[in-house]
Design a protein around this motif. Structure first.
Motif, short mmCIF file in Angstrom:
data_model
loop_
_atom_site.label_atom_id
_atom_site.label_comp_id
_atom_site.label_asym_id
_atom_site.label_seq_id
_atom_site.Cartn_x
_atom_site.Cartn_y
_atom_site.Cartn_z
N ALA A 19 4.32 4.39 -7.71
CA ALA A 19 3.26 4.98 -6.87
C ALA A 19 1.90 4.82 -7.53
CB ALA A 19 3.56 6.46 -6.62
N ARG A 20 1.83 5.00 -8.84
CA ARG A 20 0.57 4.84 -9.56
C ARG A 20 0.10 3.39 -9.51
NH1 ARG A 20 1.26 7.85 -15.20
NH2 ARG A 20 -1.01 7.76 -15.21
N ALA A 21 1.03 2.44 -9.63
CA ALA A 21 0.67 1.01 -9.55
C ALA A 21 0.12 0.69 -8.16
CB ALA A 21 1.88 0.14 -9.86
N LEU A 22 0.74 1.22 -7.13
CA LEU A 22 0.26 0.97 -5.76
C LEU A 22 -1.11 1.59 -5.52
CD1 LEU A 22 3.56 1.39 -3.74
CD2 LEU A 22 2.27 -0.72 -4.11
N ARG A 23 -1.32 2.80 -6.04
CA ARG A 23 -2.64 3.43 -5.88
C ARG A 23 -3.72 2.60 -6.59
NH1 ARG A 23 0.19 8.33 -6.39
NH2 ARG A 23 -0.26 8.45 -8.61
N ALA A 24 -3.38 2.09 -7.77
CA ALA A 24 -4.34 1.24 -8.50
C ALA A 24 -4.63 -0.03 -7.70
CB ALA A 24 -3.81 0.91 -9.89
N ARG A 25 -3.60 -0.59 -7.09
CA ARG A 25 -3.78 -1.82 -6.29
C ARG A 25 -4.71 -1.55 -5.11
NH1 ARG A 25 -2.40 -3.74 -1.71
NH2 ARG A 25 -1.95 -5.91 -1.32
N TYR A 26 -4.51 -0.44 -4.42
CA TYR A 26 -5.39 -0.11 -3.30
C TYR A 26 -6.82 0.15 -3.77
CZ TYR A 26 -1.12 0.26 -0.56
OH TYR A 26 0.07 -0.01 0.05
N GLU A 27 -6.94 0.74 -4.95
CA GLU A 27 -8.27 1.00 -5.50
C GLU A 27 -8.96 -0.32 -5.86
OE1 GLU A 27 -11.38 3.68 -6.65
OE2 GLU A 27 -9.77 3.67 -5.19
N ILE A 28 -8.22 -1.30 -6.33
CA ILE A 28 -8.77 -2.62 -6.62
C ILE A 28 -9.38 -3.21 -5.35
CG2 ILE A 28 -8.18 -5.02 -7.23
CD1 ILE A 28 -5.96 -3.73 -9.06
#
Length: 132
Positions: A19-28
């Motif tokens: 979930a943290r990796a996906l949130r970072a991806r969306y933030e990118i």
């Protein structure tokens, strides 16, 4: 103190890191669209935050990879744990996260930066300047 099933702890950790990796991806993606007009014809972008989010997304993904595809021999406890957790999660043995190259790049970032900057124009200029 409460007791928790070992597999449950690993799966929750993997889920949280995913979930943290996906949130970072969306933030990118969001930060990639941020532009600020500094003056007419000059636009600035938010690169520092984008690179931070890329690093975080890679680190979190690497953590998930370690849970499901741990380093070690096939007979090791870690390898057996990885097999069991992949089975519980319904993950195939061959998956993008099973490729250890990403993990190795993250774990050995200093060596990767050495290689990447070896041919840096600034480095060559310093060497030329310092040469007799």
């Amino acid at each position: 103190m409460t007791k928790a099933d070992r597999d449950f702890v690993f799966l929750i950790f993997a889920l949280t890191e995913s979930a943290r990796a996906l949130r970072a991806r969306y933030e990118i993606e969001r930060l990639g669209g941020v532009r600020k007009q500094v003056q007419p014809g000059i636009v600035a972008r938010e690169f520092q935050s984008v690179f931070e989010q890329i690093r975080l997304a890679l680190q979190f993904s690497s953590n998930v990879s370690k849970i499901f595809w741990p380093h070690g021999k096939a007979a090791s406890k870690a390898a057996k744990r990885g097999d069991r957790l992949r089975n519980l999660a319904g993950l195939p043995g061959r998956h993008q996260l099973s490729d250890r190259r990403l993990r190795n790049h993250i774990g050995h970032i200093d060596e990767r930066l050495d290689d990447w900057t070896e041919q840096s124009p600034c480095r060559r200029a310093r060497q030329d300047f310092n040469s007799p």
